[in-house]
Write an enzyme that holds these catalytic residues in place. Structure first.
Site, PDB file in Angstrom:
ATOM      1  CE1 TYR A  39     -31.836  21.101   5.506  1.00  0.00           C
ATOM      2  CE2 TYR A  39     -31.454  19.333   3.929  1.00  0.00           C
ATOM      3  CZ  TYR A  39     -31.608  20.680   4.209  1.00  0.00           C
ATOM      4  OH  TYR A  39     -31.539  21.571   3.187  1.00  0.00           O
TER       5      TYR A  39
ATOM      6  CE  LYS B 102     -26.851  24.643   4.356  1.00  0.00           C
ATOM      7  NZ  LYS B 102     -27.429  23.425   4.862  1.00  0.00           N
TER       8      LYS B 102
ATOM      9  CG  ASP C 183     -26.682  16.140   7.464  1.00  0.00           C
ATOM     10  OD1 ASP C 183     -25.681  16.877   7.577  1.00  0.00           O
ATOM     11  OD2 ASP C 183     -27.715  16.479   6.858  1.00  0.00           O
TER      12      ASP C 183
ATOM     13  NE  ARG D 295     -21.089  11.595 -17.396  1.00  0.00           N
ATOM     14  CZ  ARG D 295     -20.662  10.468 -17.956  1.00  0.00           C
ATOM     15  NH1 ARG D 295     -20.117   9.511 -17.211  1.00  0.00           N
ATOM     16  NH2 ARG D 295     -20.762  10.278 -19.245  1.00  0.00           N
TER      17      ARG D 295
HETATM   18  C1  LIG Z   1     -28.477  22.647   4.236  1.00  0.00           C
HETATM   19  C2  LIG Z   1     -28.396  21.284   4.766  1.00  0.00           C
HETATM   20  C3  LIG Z   1     -28.298  20.184   3.926  1.00  0.00           C
HETATM   21  C4  LIG Z   1     -28.425  20.291   2.440  1.00  0.00           C
HETATM   22  O1  LIG Z   1     -27.495  21.032   1.856  1.00  0.00           O
HETATM   23  P1  LIG Z   1     -27.676  21.725   0.409  1.00  0.00           P
HETATM   24  O2  LIG Z   1     -26.276  21.918   0.013  1.00  0.00           O
HETATM   25  O3  LIG Z   1     -28.440  22.987   0.645  1.00  0.00           O
HETATM   26  O4  LIG Z   1     -28.415  20.767  -0.460  1.00  0.00           O
HETATM   27  C5  LIG Z   1     -28.170  18.941   4.493  1.00  0.00           C
HETATM   28  N1  LIG Z   1     -28.153  18.789   5.826  1.00  0.00           N
HETATM   29  C6  LIG Z   1     -28.257  19.811   6.659  1.00  0.00           C
HETATM   30  C7  LIG Z   1     -28.246  19.554   8.120  1.00  0.00           C
HETATM   31  C8  LIG Z   1     -28.402  21.096   6.172  1.00  0.00           C
HETATM   32  O5  LIG Z   1     -28.564  22.120   6.993  1.00  0.00           O
END
Ligand SMILES: *Cc1c(COP(=O)(O)O)cnc(C)c1O
Length: 402
Positions: free
Chosen positions: A116, A213, A188, A62
């Site tokens: 988001y 992403k 973010d 973990r």
């Molecule tokens: C896709 C996304 C997330 C979340 O990511 P996941 O890996 O799909 O959980 C968070 N913030 C933004 C701006 C995103 O586009």
């Protein structure tokens, strides 16, 4: 492997990051260590095992093993000001993990109105249930921002640009205000990544990224990360361990593979996105192009001031006040896939109607024609720009057909 000379260029850093000899051994990449149990040579070593809770110390699965440590180390290396990085099984888990690390019942969280959607849902749902009050604010209203604070405001969640509506906000000013008011600022930073926007250097305390992403880059893994300076990194780590957050070594190896080419992919997708944004801006069907790298787009000046790069994600708002037209546009495309997410090597398109998820601000913005409301979000991949433009032309033609 970074002891000689001064700071290195982005792609040089991305090539070297996390590749410590003790993790890679004699090969280029750290092997995939699939491990729950870590074995100790004797009971004295077992007793000693849990002592230092740091990456790089074998303990139990973990807490990861070299594959995950190498990824976390690499992400720390590319985030100026970070003392460490915690990995999470998705970007949403990273946002949740970071917010839970800094908030307690009774606190107020300020959330940017361009957040988001799952971040909004989390603030209004899970956090509300835990006694945290979320208040949404207009990220472009710098003057009004100070008034949003009260003595219970303990954290501010930013997103720059907003990943749907692409507003670019003055993060250095907002983060400085948060700090002055004694609140933690979290951002973010998925859109630009630290390559385009070094969030901690710009004044934020915690930088969060969905690795799904740009880092993954190939639409085949989910992962998230949060980085911070020493104080917040410790809190992130403690909370993630309490929640049992861990990522698989196979996914960590994929993310490391993606990271090596992320700089090149971002350069290419940003350039193509800009070319497409310029082409779309000249089309009569298009009312607004929302692409921070594009000189005609809202927020371009702030983007030029604060960012050193962009990415392939931008939005377009159509002149027609008809959500069906955006759907026909998307259905008329053949090179763009229809799906959520972005940052992969392949282009994607998604109809958007941002009005549904705004509460502190209006959509469309007050100074726009109210008919300019619906549009599409495009995630630009590695295809040849001329082919994508041809596809967009097909989509626009299809849009006009009833
Ligand atoms: C896709 C996304 C997330 C979340 O990511 P996941 O890996 O799909 O959980 C968070 N913030 C933004 C701006 C995103 O586009």
């Amino acid at each position: 492997m970074n002891s000689d000379g001064g700071p290195k260029g982005t792609n040089t850093q991305l090539t070297a990051a996390g590749r410590r000899a003790e993790w890679t051994g004699p090969v280029v990449n750290p092997p995939v260590w699939r491990a729950s149990t870590h074995l100790y040579p004797d009971t004295a070593a077992l007793k000693d095992g849990g002592a230092a809770n740091e990456d790089g110390r074998f303990f139990y699965g973990r807490r990861g093993a070299p594959t995950q440590w190498a990824l976390a180390d690499a992400l720390t290396a590319i985030e100026p000001g970070a003392a460490g990085t915690v990995l999470y099984p998705s970007g949403v888990a990273a946002i949740a993990g970071a917010l839970l690390a800094v908030l307690k019942p009774g606190d107020v969280l300020l959330v940017t109105d361009n957040a988001y959607e799952p971040s909004r849902v989390m603030a209004n749902g899970l956090l509300h249930r835990l006694g945290v009050e979320a208040r949404f604010f207009d990220p472009l209203d710098i003057d009004g921002f100070a008034d949003r604070f009260c003595d219970r405001t303990k954290a501010v969640l930013l997103e720059n640009p907003g990943s749907l509506t692409m507003e670019v906000c003055d993060v250095p000013a907002l983060a400085a205000m948060a700090r002055e008011k004694g609140a933690v600022s979290l951002i973010d930073n998925t859109w630009a990544s630290p390559i385009g926007f070094p969030a901690l250097e710009r004044g934020c305390d915690i930088s969060i990224m969905s690795l799904t992403k740009h880092v993954g880059g190939h639409s085949d893994l989910l992962m998230g990360a949060a980085s911070g300076g020493d104080r917040w990194y410790r809190r992130l780590r403690q909370t993630a361990q309490a929640l049992g957050q861990v990522v698989s070594p196979d996914d960590a190896a994929l993310a490391l593979r993606g990271l090596r080419t992320m700089g090149l992919r971002l350069e290419r997708t940003s350039a193509t996105a800009l070319a497409l944004a310029e082409w779309l801006a000249d089309r009569p069907e298009v009312a607004h192009v929302l692409c921070p790298m594009h000189p005609g787009s809202p927020g371009h000046d702030l983007w030029r001031r604060d960012f050193s790069g962009g990415c392939g994600l931008f939005s377009v708002i159509f002149a027609a006040d008809d959500a069906r037209m955006a759907e026909r546009f998307v259905d008329g495309l053949s090179l763009f896939g229809i799906g959520f997410s972005w940052g992969g090597y392949e282009s994607l398109a998604l109809p958007i109607d941002p009005a549904a998820i705004r509460t502190a601000t209006s959509w469309p913005p007050a100074h726009w024609d109210p008919a300019h409301r619906c549009g599409v979000r495009l995630s630009i991949g590695l295809e040849d720009p001329a082919d994508l433009i041809e596809d967009l032309a097909r989509g626009l033609a299809q849009m006009e057909q009833k």
